[in-house]
Design a protein around this motif. Structure first.
Motif, mmCIF file in Angstrom:
data_model
loop_
_atom_site.group_PDB
_atom_site.id
_atom_site.type_symbol
_atom_site.label_atom_id
_atom_site.label_comp_id
_atom_site.label_asym_id
_atom_site.label_seq_id
_atom_site.Cartn_x
_atom_site.Cartn_y
_atom_site.Cartn_z
ATOM 1 N N PHE A 1 0.853 -1.180 0.000
ATOM 2 C CA PHE A 1 0.000 0.000 0.000
ATOM 3 C C PHE A 1 0.890 1.231 0.000
ATOM 4 O O PHE A 1 1.750 1.379 0.858
ATOM 5 C CB PHE A 1 -0.914 0.026 1.228
ATOM 6 N N VAL A 2 0.680 2.120 -0.969
ATOM 7 C CA VAL A 2 1.369 3.401 -1.025
ATOM 8 C C VAL A 2 0.374 4.426 -0.491
ATOM 9 O O VAL A 2 -0.720 4.588 -1.038
ATOM 10 C CB VAL A 2 1.811 3.745 -2.461
ATOM 11 N N LEU A 3 0.763 5.094 0.594
ATOM 12 C CA LEU A 3 -0.151 5.978 1.318
ATOM 13 C C LEU A 3 0.224 7.449 1.190
ATOM 14 O O LEU A 3 1.389 7.784 0.953
ATOM 15 C CB LEU A 3 -0.142 5.629 2.815
ATOM 16 N N ASP A 4 -0.770 8.300 1.387
ATOM 17 C CA ASP A 4 -0.554 9.734 1.591
ATOM 18 C C ASP A 4 0.254 10.391 0.468
ATOM 19 O O ASP A 4 1.376 10.827 0.647
ATOM 20 C CB ASP A 4 0.131 9.977 2.941
ATOM 21 N N HIS A 5 -0.354 10.476 -0.706
ATOM 22 C CA HIS A 5 0.295 11.063 -1.880
ATOM 23 C C HIS A 5 0.408 12.585 -1.744
ATOM 24 O O HIS A 5 -0.440 13.216 -1.098
ATOM 25 C CB HIS A 5 -0.523 10.744 -3.128
ATOM 26 N N PRO A 6 1.391 13.192 -2.408
ATOM 27 C CA PRO A 6 1.502 14.656 -2.391
ATOM 28 C C PRO A 6 0.274 15.303 -3.037
ATOM 29 O O PRO A 6 -0.327 14.743 -3.956
ATOM 30 C CB PRO A 6 2.750 14.929 -3.236
ATOM 31 N N VAL A 7 -0.089 16.486 -2.572
ATOM 32 C CA VAL A 7 -1.253 17.203 -3.082
ATOM 33 C C VAL A 7 -1.166 17.388 -4.591
ATOM 34 O O VAL A 7 -2.156 17.225 -5.302
ATOM 35 C CB VAL A 7 -1.403 18.569 -2.364
ATOM 36 N N ILE A 8 0.009 17.698 -5.108
ATOM 37 C CA ILE A 8 0.160 17.955 -6.542
ATOM 38 C C ILE A 8 -0.202 16.737 -7.395
ATOM 39 O O ILE A 8 -0.618 16.871 -8.537
ATOM 40 C CB ILE A 8 1.586 18.453 -6.864
ATOM 41 N N MET A 9 -0.096 15.535 -6.832
ATOM 42 C CA MET A 9 -0.414 14.307 -7.570
ATOM 43 C C MET A 9 -1.874 13.894 -7.420
ATOM 44 O O MET A 9 -2.325 12.979 -8.108
ATOM 45 C CB MET A 9 0.474 13.163 -7.083
ATOM 46 N N SER A 10 -2.611 14.548 -6.542
ATOM 47 C CA SER A 10 -3.975 14.120 -6.224
ATOM 48 C C SER A 10 -4.906 15.319 -6.113
ATOM 49 O O SER A 10 -5.384 15.654 -5.032
ATOM 50 C CB SER A 10 -3.971 13.343 -4.907
ATOM 51 N N PRO A 11 -5.209 15.986 -7.231
ATOM 52 C CA PRO A 11 -5.973 17.229 -7.154
ATOM 53 C C PRO A 11 -7.422 17.068 -6.681
ATOM 54 O O PRO A 11 -8.054 18.045 -6.309
ATOM 55 C CB PRO A 11 -5.923 17.762 -8.583
ATOM 56 N N LEU A 12 -7.948 15.862 -6.667
ATOM 57 C CA LEU A 12 -9.331 15.653 -6.240
ATOM 58 C C LEU A 12 -9.442 15.081 -4.833
ATOM 59 O O LEU A 12 -10.542 14.902 -4.315
ATOM 60 C CB LEU A 12 -10.047 14.719 -7.224
ATOM 61 N N ALA A 13 -8.307 14.792 -4.213
ATOM 62 C CA ALA A 13 -8.309 14.154 -2.886
ATOM 63 C C ALA A 13 -8.228 15.190 -1.769
ATOM 64 O O ALA A 13 -7.601 16.241 -1.909
ATOM 65 C CB ALA A 13 -7.136 13.186 -2.768
ATOM 66 N N ARG A 14 -8.839 14.861 -0.652
ATOM 67 C CA ARG A 14 -8.848 15.731 0.524
ATOM 68 C C ARG A 14 -7.438 15.857 1.106
ATOM 69 O O ARG A 14 -6.681 14.892 1.151
ATOM 70 C CB ARG A 14 -9.797 15.159 1.581
ATOM 71 N N THR A 15 -7.132 17.033 1.598
ATOM 72 C CA THR A 15 -5.852 17.271 2.263
ATOM 73 C C THR A 15 -5.746 16.391 3.502
ATOM 74 O O THR A 15 -6.715 16.230 4.245
ATOM 75 C CB THR A 15 -5.720 18.755 2.659
ATOM 76 N N HIS A 16 -4.565 15.832 3.716
ATOM 77 C CA HIS A 16 -4.330 14.955 4.867
ATOM 78 C C HIS A 16 -4.586 15.713 6.161
ATOM 79 O O HIS A 16 -4.198 16.872 6.303
ATOM 80 C CB HIS A 16 -2.889 14.444 4.833
ATOM 81 N N ARG A 17 -5.208 15.067 7.111
ATOM 82 C CA ARG A 17 -5.589 15.745 8.366
ATOM 83 C C ARG A 17 -4.408 16.129 9.240
ATOM 84 O O ARG A 17 -4.544 17.003 10.096
ATOM 85 C CB ARG A 17 -6.592 14.900 9.141
#
Length: 132
Positions: free
Chosen positions: A7-23
């Protein structure tokens, strides 16, 4: 290379424009991918439901796209307007059934498990003619 299930977790924001920011880390997103035998099997993330943040990310992506990054998203104003009306906390995941078929049949070539022959390129690079 990820041979074993990884499992690759917690991708950088630039790679995941539709994902919620990590808490806990604003540089990352709440996203994971599952890799088996070096291939991606599953992609999942918490949906970004903040319209202002989403518009900002789309603008950053559109700038990258204009500079030649063809994998970058373009601004989707309709999507941002829809988010302004509200989206409850949402998450989703996608699993490639073709990849699962590869795993279960021990195939390393996705062409061997495609369900629709018309999508399978023939060895000669041409689609066979239908027979009457």
């Amino acid at each position: 290379s990820c041979e074993h299930p990884t499992f690759v977790l917690d991708h950088p924001v630039i790679m995941s424009p539709l994902a919620r920011t990590h808490r806990h880390d604003p540089r990352l997103t709440e996203r994971f991918e599952l890799f088996i035998n070096g291939m991606e099997y599953c992609n999942a993330y918490s949906e970004l439901n903040d319209a202002l943040e989403q518009r900002h990310r789309f603008q950053d992506q559109a700038k990258s796209h204009a500079e030649g990054d063809h994998e970058a998203q373009v601004l989707d104003e309709d999507f941002c307007v829809a988010l302004e009306h509200g989206l409850p906390p949402t998450a989703g995941w996608g699993l490639g059934i073709d990849r699962v078929a590869m795993l279960l049949t021990r195939n390393t070539n996705i062409k061997e498990v495609l369900l629709f022959p018309a999508m399978k390129p023939s060895d000669l690079g041409q689609i066979p003619e239908p027979q009457a």
